[in-house]
Design an enzyme around this catalytic site. Structure first.
Site, PDB file in Angstrom:
ATOM      1  N   ARG A  57     -10.718 -11.256   1.450  1.00 17.42           N
ATOM      2  CA  ARG A  57     -11.542 -12.324   0.861  1.00 17.42           C
ATOM      3  C   ARG A  57     -10.833 -13.675   0.930  1.00 17.42           C
ATOM      4  NH1 ARG A  57     -11.654  -8.931  -4.573  1.00 17.42           N
ATOM      5  NH2 ARG A  57     -11.378  -7.355  -2.940  1.00 17.42           N
ATOM      6  N   LYS A  84       0.829  -1.200   0.000  1.00 12.30           N
ATOM      7  CA  LYS A  84       0.000   0.000   0.000  1.00 12.30           C
ATOM      8  C   LYS A  84       0.870   1.259   0.000  1.00 12.30           C
ATOM      9  CE  LYS A  84      -3.899  -1.888   2.667  1.00 12.30           C
ATOM     10  NZ  LYS A  84      -4.980  -1.583   1.726  1.00 12.30           N
TER      11      LYS A  84
END
Length: 499
Positions: free
Chosen positions: A351, A277
């Site tokens: 996920r 990130k």
């Protein structure tokens, strides 16, 4: 902090640190306020005529001394339209009330609440909202501060209206929900060097301690490998912190009754892994476990209320870090379901832990499964910070959760989960890719999870926009504990009526 309910026939004779009087934009006084006005030689009427307070929702005027009454202080509280207060203004009014009381260092107060009427809501709803707000106001973060902040002085609010069992129950529910939200806020706010997967596991064990209705089991990485949780383990591969798979089983009903399941994403820090990130605001990635925190908070509320229902909480807790062992973009991993996944972006890790948790949930033969996750920035773009994104494989289930959100004031919005989005997850090298491209990112994330939930009634809640706030008041919100709690309360009421 406590909420009491008591009939007060003559408010001017009621002894209190502070008497709170609702005033409205039309200038009319309730019968209780008229009694106070008469006792004080029309001082309230004069204040309203002078325009010292207009009655607008969220306004307040504290009078340190008023002749003719027994209360030490009088707080005039603007409540808007006299006919009915809007539900949207209730939070503003309650927050103003609490701010005024704490600023004045008032320990107890009495609200002349009998005249308050909220559009489309019952007196019980208002009692619950007030009790929840009072519980929430008792929280302040201090775990890592050398100088602890001053605790709020306010302790007890009495609602001046005819007491009954429903009002008392609503106040107890509001307090329990508020405390559950505070549990979630504290876990979310703790830094990632304290709130690790192991810390979450310890807190889950602590909640079960001395509670015969709750059992906590922690699965270690060795057991996860034996179960084939290759997707979850691919996320934790780059971290020195071991992953924890937390299972909390609450039995408030007969053993034969199938449970409802809450599944929380517990990424205690998310660097993005190899798909690193940007540095700006990466500190806020300690909030990437707020799904797990909300599950812990909801379980706390469940225990407080001792609801007659069976609930299983599952938390997949891990760190997402980059090192020489970390999963790389393009790697293919095998999930517990046997489906293979091409990891195109290691920052789409939520996920990957959830899919194994959702597969594990099948063994409980659940009535319903809700997963809660700070899953996608795309959901923030779509809905902002007001509504949680809600997806479900059954529209009637989504409708139940939307209704629970409306009732609790913790709102969600039903998003599409159409088959047309599924091809975006196609992969040439695995059964499914873990991202679906730039379009409809929140939708395709839900589509990914739906591949693992065909055996039961399922909903996914994307709380990336609602779990915390940034800026000067940065902190976890405790959402969607209120929505989850309301859903479980609704289900427990059905159990009770059928019992």
């Amino acid at each position: 902090m406590t909420v009491n309910i008591k009939s007060i026939a003559q408010p001017e004779l009621h002894k209190s640190d502070c008497l709170i009087v609702p005033v409205y934009t039309d200038g009319k006084l309730s019968s209780a306020a008229q009694s106070l006005d008469h006792a004080g030689h029309n001082n309230l009427t004069q204040l309203l005529k002078r325009g010292d307070i207009s009655g607008k929702a969220g306004e307040a005027l504290l009078l340190p001394h008023v002749t003719g009454i027994k209360a030490q202080r009088l707080l005039l509280l603007g409540c808007g339209d006299n006919s009915e207060i809007s539900p949207a203004d209730v939070k503003k009014i309650i927050n103003t009330l609490l701010e005024q009381l704490n600023n004045a260092h008032i320990k107890s107060a009495t609200l002349l609440s009998e005249s308050l009427s909220v559009a489309g809501r019952s007196p019980e709803w208002l009692s619950e909202q007030i009790a929840r707000a009072i519980a929430l106001s008792s929280y302040s973060y201090n775990a890592t501060l050398s100088k602890k902040p001053t605790k709020p002085s306010f302790k007890t609010l009495t609602l001046a209206q005819k007491p009954n069992a429903k009002l008392k129950s609503a106040a107890a529910t509001g307090s329990a929900v508020g405390l559950g939200m505070n549990v979630a806020r504290e876990l979310g706010n703790l830094p990632a060097n304290i709130c690790t997967p192991s810390y979450l596991a310890k807190q889950a064990k602590n909640l079960a301690r001395n509670n015969s209705a709750l059992k906590t089991t922690i699965l270690e990485e060795k057991k996860m490998r034996e179960l084939g949780m290759g997707s979850l383990l691919s996320v934790t591969a780059g971290s020195s912190e071991p992953a924890k798979f937390i299972i909390m089983e609450y039995q408030g009903a007969a053993k034969k009754q199938q449970p409802h399941i809450l599944v929380g994403k517990g990424i205690t820090f998310d660097t993005g892994g190899i798909s690193l990130k940007p540095g700006a605001k990466m500190d806020e990635m300690k909030y990437d476990m707020c799904g797990a925190a909300s599950v812990m908070g909801a379980m706390n509320t469940l225990v407080e209320l001792a609801l007659p229902i069976n609930v299983v909480a599952i938390i997949a807790a891990a760190e997402n870090m980059p090192n020489g062992n970390a999963t790389k973009p393009g790697d293919v991993v095998t999930s517990m379901s046997g489906q293979t996944i091409e990891v195109l972006n290691t920052d789409a890790e939520g996920r990957l832990v959830l899919c194994d948790a959702l597969t594990y949930a099948e063994r409980f033969k659940p009535q319903s499964v809700i997963d809660i996750a700070t899953l996608t920035g795309a959901c923030v773009v779509a809905l902002g910070s007001h509504a949680t994104g809600l997806y479900s494989n059954q529209d009637d289930f989504a409708a139940e959760l939307i209704a629970a959100g409306e009732a609790s004031g913790d709102r969600a919005w039903h998003m599409p989960l159409w088959d047309e989005y599924q091809p975006q997850l196609n992969s040439n090298f695995a059964d499914i890719a873990n991202i679906g491209g730039p379009e409809a990112g929140s939708v395709t994330a839900a589509c990914f999870l739906s591949r693992f939930t065909k055996a039961y009634r399922w909903a996914h809640m994307d709380i990336a926009g609602t779990a915390w706030v940034s800026g000067p008041k940065k902190g976890a919100t405790g959402r969607p504990v209120a929505l989850l709690s309301q859903y479980l309360i609704n289900k427990s009421l059905i159990n009770k009526s059928q019992g």
